[in-house]
Design a protein around this motif. Structure first.
Motif: not given
Length: 132
Positions: A13, A25, A57
């Motif tokens: 991560f 991810l 993200w």
């Protein structure tokens, strides 16, 4: 195949943001993943679901104008704490320190709660007359 330990998951991560590689991810997020960003104060933006968290993200990891630096990662079973610095601009004051509280279930991230030190003045209890 998803990483099996919380430590492996946190390492991958964090690498996604350090290396600006959103592909890292893939396979890390549960379908019911929930994250809360550090902004806007006071509670942050709440993002729910695999696709929404992945999109959020992915945009952050792909942003080459920013720099994410993990300072410390502490793992305790299915939970992890990531203490970090995040530089969002070239100026000397364009960075923030923060922490993410993470939770993993069955090898996937299910919760990520972000908190940061805020800019500006926050009155101390001694200055407000409150006990403590």
């Amino acid at each position: 195949m998803s990483p099996r330990t919380t430590s492996e998951i946190m390492e991958r991560f964090n690498r996604a943001f350090v290396e600006h590689d959103p592909g890292l991810l893939d396979g890390l997020l549960a379908e019911d993943c929930v994250m809360e960003s550090v902004q806007p104060a006071p509670t942050g933006e709440r993002v729910e679901g695999h696709q929404a968290c992945l999109a959020w993200w992915t945009a952050l990891a792909a942003d080459r104008a920013s720099q994410f630096e993990p300072q410390e990662v502490v793992v305790a079973g299915d939970r992890a704490t990531i203490r970090w610095h995040y530089r969002f601009g070239p100026g000397p004051g364009e960075w923030v320190s923060g922490v993410n509280l993470m939770r993993v279930r069955d090898g996937l991230i299910v919760e990520a709660l972000g908190y940061s030190k805020t800019a500006g003045e926050v009155p101390l209890a001694a200055e407000t007359g409150l006990p403590g």
